[in-house]
Enzyme design. Sequence first.
Site, PDB file in Angstrom:
ATOM      1  N   VAL A 293      30.614 -16.149 -10.996  1.00 32.98           N
ATOM      2  CA  VAL A 293      29.539 -15.520 -11.071  1.00 32.98           C
ATOM      3  C   VAL A 293      29.239 -14.922 -12.520  1.00 32.98           C
ATOM      4  CG1 VAL A 293      27.549 -14.136 -10.218  1.00 32.98           C
ATOM      5  CG2 VAL A 293      29.124 -15.303  -8.507  1.00 32.98           C
ATOM      6  N   HIS A 294      28.424 -15.226 -13.528  1.00 32.30           N
ATOM      7  CA  HIS A 294      28.228 -14.716 -14.529  1.00 32.30           C
ATOM      8  C   HIS A 294      26.677 -14.777 -15.140  1.00 32.30           C
ATOM      9  CE1 HIS A 294      28.385 -18.755 -16.656  1.00 32.30           C
ATOM     10  NE2 HIS A 294      27.550 -17.966 -17.806  1.00 32.30           N
TER      11      HIS A 294
END
Length: 348
Positions: free
Chosen positions: A200-201
Amino acid sequence: MIEIISVVGARPQFIKAAMVSRALKEAGIGERLIHTGQHYDDNMSSIFFDELDIPAPDINLEVGSGSHARQTGEIMVRLEEHLLQNDRPDCVLVYGDTNTTAAAAVTARKLLIPVAHVEAGLRSFNMHMPEEINRIVTDRLSDFLFCPTQTACDHLKAEGLTDGISLTGDVMYDAVVHFSSTREPAGGRFPEGTYALATVHRAENTDDPDRLAGIIRGLGNVGIPVIFPVHPRTAVRLQGFGLPDNISVMEPLSYVQMLHAIKGAHRVFTDSGGIQKEAIWLETPCITLRDETEWVETLDRSWNVLVGADPAQIKSAMDVEPVAPPPVLCHIGEDSASSRIASILASA
Ligand code: UD1
């Protein structure tokens, strides 16, 4: 001899440049590599140069972190200075959709240096994403538009762009073929098929506490261990979050470790563009933590499922069985995308 300057700054650009730089060399094109310094931690930057045998950058602009305007502006100021003080290249080559990409395209174009964009034509049609703004700006200013898919070519034509568009295929595919077959990951493999992998970024997930909480809650309910290599932006946002017991947080993986982690996973959860495609190429079903995707081809026969940040959808997507075989994301013959790009630049 043609001389180009390649500008990279963020993790996925190092991977793309690893393949294109090799092809440029083989085509007899001279290359100077500029690192903007957008990503700077060792495990976000130098590990990729070492592992992928990328030549050390000729210069690092060391812009580091900052707001979008500050980061983009700093890259423009420092890159302009470099371009004015050194031999003028025949072309500036940029990759993808980061602040590095758009800043370099604007700077080069204003100095009347031709711009080439690898991964042109991608669209999410979500103008809340900084990446979408970077894509549109860069494509509008580029002389060479290297599209990974026919869908990407069609987006450019729909926007009225007609010149310089080439369907080249995907340099990320070249990298998967090259590095997944040639290397064992340092530190060994994860036990095959027993875990899910999560990344997740994207700001839309990390900077919205409700979405981030929804994702974490969803991952906590998938019923198997989740390996979660954490991007620095996400690490900051996760501070103070209670993580469910099945989630193992770890430092970002190297590229080769990541390929093996994707290949061995039962499912991949991600908001990354590159990892959605890598999952399909390595035949692992993907569950995308976004509401839309630029890589619509991956959705074919349920190999990729869009679940946003909704915990119930994240859990239920584990039960979706894709129909074999995995979709062919772009099939355009024998040559690699990187060599096609190099030969177009060599003959321009
Ligand atoms: C950027 C790109 C995105 C790409 C992604 C790959 C933009 C707008 N976004 O997002 O398109 O998919 O890279 O990872 O350019 N940080 C560190 N150490 C690092 C790098 C980043 O601590 O080595 C932290 C900084 O606090 C920074 C934050 O991560 O503020 C986000 O980094 P940034 O460069 O703004 O964008 P990414 O989220 O990495």
